[in-house]
Structures are given as C-alpha cells and as structure tokens.
Design an enzyme around this catalytic site. Structure first.
Site, short mmCIF file in Angstrom:
data_model
loop_
_atom_site.label_atom_id
_atom_site.label_comp_id
_atom_site.label_asym_id
_atom_site.label_seq_id
_atom_site.Cartn_x
_atom_site.Cartn_y
_atom_site.Cartn_z
N ASP A 29 -0.52 -0.37 8.09
CA ASP A 29 -0.55 0.57 9.22
C ASP A 29 0.67 1.49 9.21
O ASP A 29 1.74 1.12 8.73
CB ASP A 29 -0.59 -0.24 10.52
CG ASP A 29 -0.98 0.61 11.71
OD1 ASP A 29 -1.48 1.74 11.52
OD2 ASP A 29 -0.77 0.15 12.84
N GLY A 32 0.15 7.56 9.24
CA GLY A 32 0.12 8.79 10.03
C GLY A 32 1.46 9.05 10.69
O GLY A 32 2.03 10.15 10.62
N HIS A 46 -0.94 8.95 3.93
CA HIS A 46 -1.91 8.11 3.21
C HIS A 46 -1.61 8.13 1.70
O HIS A 46 -1.72 7.12 1.03
CB HIS A 46 -3.33 8.60 3.47
CG HIS A 46 -3.76 8.43 4.90
ND1 HIS A 46 -3.54 7.26 5.60
CD2 HIS A 46 -4.40 9.27 5.76
CE1 HIS A 46 -4.02 7.39 6.83
NE2 HIS A 46 -4.55 8.60 6.96
N LEU A 140 -4.55 -12.88 -10.03
CA LEU A 140 -4.58 -12.46 -8.63
C LEU A 140 -5.98 -11.99 -8.24
O LEU A 140 -6.62 -11.24 -8.96
CB LEU A 140 -3.58 -11.30 -8.42
CG LEU A 140 -3.54 -10.74 -7.00
CD1 LEU A 140 -2.87 -11.71 -6.03
CD2 LEU A 140 -2.82 -9.39 -6.97
N ARG A 197 1.26 -7.19 9.15
CA ARG A 197 0.89 -5.88 9.69
C ARG A 197 2.15 -5.04 9.81
O ARG A 197 3.14 -5.46 10.43
CB ARG A 197 0.20 -5.98 11.05
CG ARG A 197 -0.19 -4.59 11.56
CD ARG A 197 -1.08 -4.60 12.78
NE ARG A 197 -1.54 -3.24 13.04
CZ ARG A 197 -2.69 -2.92 13.58
NH1 ARG A 197 -3.52 -3.85 13.96
NH2 ARG A 197 -3.01 -1.66 13.78
C1 FPP Z 1 -3.40 3.04 8.78
O1 FPP Z 1 -2.44 4.03 9.05
C2 FPP Z 1 -3.88 3.16 7.41
C3 FPP Z 1 -5.17 3.45 7.07
C4 FPP Z 1 -6.23 3.66 8.05
C5 FPP Z 1 -5.56 3.60 5.67
C6 FPP Z 1 -4.86 2.74 4.68
C7 FPP Z 1 -4.97 3.42 3.38
C8 FPP Z 1 -4.02 3.49 2.43
C9 FPP Z 1 -2.77 2.74 2.49
C10 FPP Z 1 -4.20 4.35 1.22
C11 FPP Z 1 -5.33 4.05 0.33
C12 FPP Z 1 -5.57 2.60 0.05
C13 FPP Z 1 -5.66 2.04 -1.18
C14 FPP Z 1 -6.07 0.62 -1.32
C15 FPP Z 1 -5.37 2.77 -2.42
P1 FPP Z 1 -2.73 5.07 10.21
O2 FPP Z 1 -3.27 6.30 9.62
O3 FPP Z 1 -3.60 4.45 11.26
O4 FPP Z 1 -1.28 5.30 10.75
P2 FPP Z 1 -0.89 5.60 12.25
O5 FPP Z 1 -1.20 4.39 13.05
O6 FPP Z 1 0.58 5.87 12.14
O7 FPP Z 1 -1.66 6.81 12.68
#
Ligand code: FPP
Length: 265
Positions: A29, A32, A46, A140, A197
């Site tokens: 998490d 963003g 991302h 793994l 998390r």
């Molecule tokens: C949450 O952060 C993250 C996600 C919804 C996407 C996770 C994806 C990646 C780490 C990249 C691609 C994954 C792989 C396996 C290559 P958020 O956008 O909700 O952050 P925020 O809470 O700060 O808005």
C-alpha cells in the site's frame, strides 16, 4: 514418552514456532501517497512500487520464506479511474514479461489467484504462461492476487459446496473447515504466518480473510515504493519475537505439556 512421539511433538512445535515465517502475505500500500508527496502522478508511484517487487521476491527467497503472496490488484480496485487501472495492468504485464525467465531460473513457482474473467487478455495470457512454465518449480511459491476479493472467493467456495450437497455428493454434516479451505483459491497454500501492510493503514481490505485468522500482523509507516530489504528484515525480526499461541498457552508452558501442541488449532 517414546522417542518417536517425542520427535513428532518436537517437529510440530518447530513448525508452529519456527522463527522464519513459511508464508508471508503483503498488502503493498501507499504507491499513490508516495507519488503525491513528490508531486508526481499516482502511476509514478505504481511504477516504483513494481520495481520493489523483484527485490522483495529475492529477499523472501534468500530468507528461506517458502510462500510469498502479494496483493497486486483487488476487486475493489476496478473502481479506480480507468487510466490508473490500465496503467496498473500494463505494469503487471511488463513485470510478468520481464520476470518470468528470471523467476524460472531461480526455481520460483508463480500462481495467480482472483477473478480471471476480468483480467485483460494480454495480462492473463502472460500470467498463464508464467504459471505453466514454473509449474514444476519447488523453490519460492509466489502468488499474485489479481482482481482478488476474499469475500468473493468465500462465496464461490460456499456455492460449490452447496452444489455438492444438492447433488448428494456430500452430506450437510460433512461440511467442515478443511472442506471450505479446500474450495478456496488458496487451497494449495498454507495459511500465511505473517501479513505485512505498508503505508500506515491497519486493515485487511478484503485480503485472505479466512486464511489470515491466526496470522501475525505487521504494519509499517513506509510507503510501498520505499519498502526495501532492510524493512523486510525488520518485519521478519518482529515476527521472530512474536509468541504464537494459536489459542493455547505460552511456549514455556507448552514444553512441559506437549499434548497441548497437538490439541491446538
Ligand atoms: C496500493 O497503493 C497499491 C496498489 C493498488 C497496487 C499495487 C501494485 C504494485 C505494487 C505494482 C505492480 C505489481 C506487481 C506485482 C508488479 P495505493 O495506490 O492504494 O496507494 P495510496 O493508498 O497511497 O493511494
């Protein structure tokens, strides 16, 4: 106590209280917020988050973690702006395209869980190619949760069990925890020992709700794109200090009451 029984009890105690978690699940998490702090678009977060995934996979393997499950896209994430959804699946496809051979060479087995009917075709094809290529790998065990919802997974499991009852294949009285667990998309994985998390939020967000019942939870303020090897090691160190009782009693009391190991859930 016979030698054999003692070994079994010791083995079970080792499994339950091993200092290294066999299965680590991660809610990645904060991409963003990390980007916003830098006055950059969310997609920038991302992209940098995706770069951290390779590092985490290597760290998990080197630390002798056997299973690593990453929450890459939830069913609820479909409600994000279309541009962001497209960018996330593009990143996932790029990750799969660039990493499959590397994962395979390192004996990593890749699996996907989640609603495959919604995943864009190009990404799904890469996921399935990765799954078939690595199917025999016994290093793994890496699972990507994509378009995943724990509640939907449980609903599908229960519908399947209801069908079996209706057709007479099983009796209502046969329904038990292991039957439900065997209907979930995680049926080939043990329950996570540790959930990490990032980014300061302390909730499960519809991730592995059944499977996390007895997992240790670890929350860190670090945003995912900043989560490095050192942070992973800190999470493992925190896990090693936990006293997992599984509803029974403390470890020191357990050593004098081995039968409690067997009676625990
Ligand atoms: C949450 O952060 C993250 C996600 C919804 C996407 C996770 C994806 C990646 C780490 C990249 C691609 C994954 C792989 C396996 C290559 P958020 O956008 O909700 O952050 P925020 O809470 O700060 O808005």
């Amino acid at each position: 106590m016979t030698h054999c029984l003692q070994s079994v009890v010791e083995y079970m105690a080792f499994q339950q209280f091993s200092l290294i978690p066999a299965h680590v699940a991660v809610i990645m998490d904060g991409n963003g917020r990390w980007a916003q702090k830098k006055n950059r678009p969310r997609v920038f977060g991302h992209r940098n988050g995706a770069r951290r995934v390779r590092e985490l996979v290597e760290a998990a393997g080197e630390s002798h973690v056997k299973y690593l499950t990453l929450y890459a896209f939830s069913e609820e994430n479909w409600n994000r702006p279309q541009d962001e959804v497209n960018a996330l699946f593009k990143l996932l496809s790029q990750y799969l395209k660039s990493e499959i051979d590397h994962l395979h060479r390192n004996n990593v087995r890749l699996r996907g869980i989640g609603d495959r009917t919604k995943i864009p075709k190009s990404c799904l094809t890469l996921l399935e190619q990765g799954e078939s290529k690595t199917v025999l790998n016994d290093g793994l065990q890496l699972t990507l949760a994509l378009s995943y919802s724990a509640r939907s997974d449980m609903v599908s499991a229960l519908k399947h069990i209801a069908q079996k009852v209706r057709s007479g294949e099983i009796d209502e009285g046969d329904i038990c925890e292991s039957m439900i667990a065997n209907e979930l998309s995680t049926r080939e994985l043990p329950n996570p020992d540790l959930l990490i998390r990032t980014s300061g939020e302390q909730r499960l967000s519809n991730f592995l709700l059944w499977e996390l019942s007895y997992s240790e939870l670890y929350f860190t303020e670090k945003h995912w794109p900043d989560f490095c090897r050192k942070d992973f090691d800190l999470a493992l160190a925190s896990y090693a200090r936990r006293d997992r009782r599984f509803g029974t009693v403390a470890k020191n009391e357990l050593s004098t009451s081995p039968e409690l190991v067997q009676g625990s859930t």
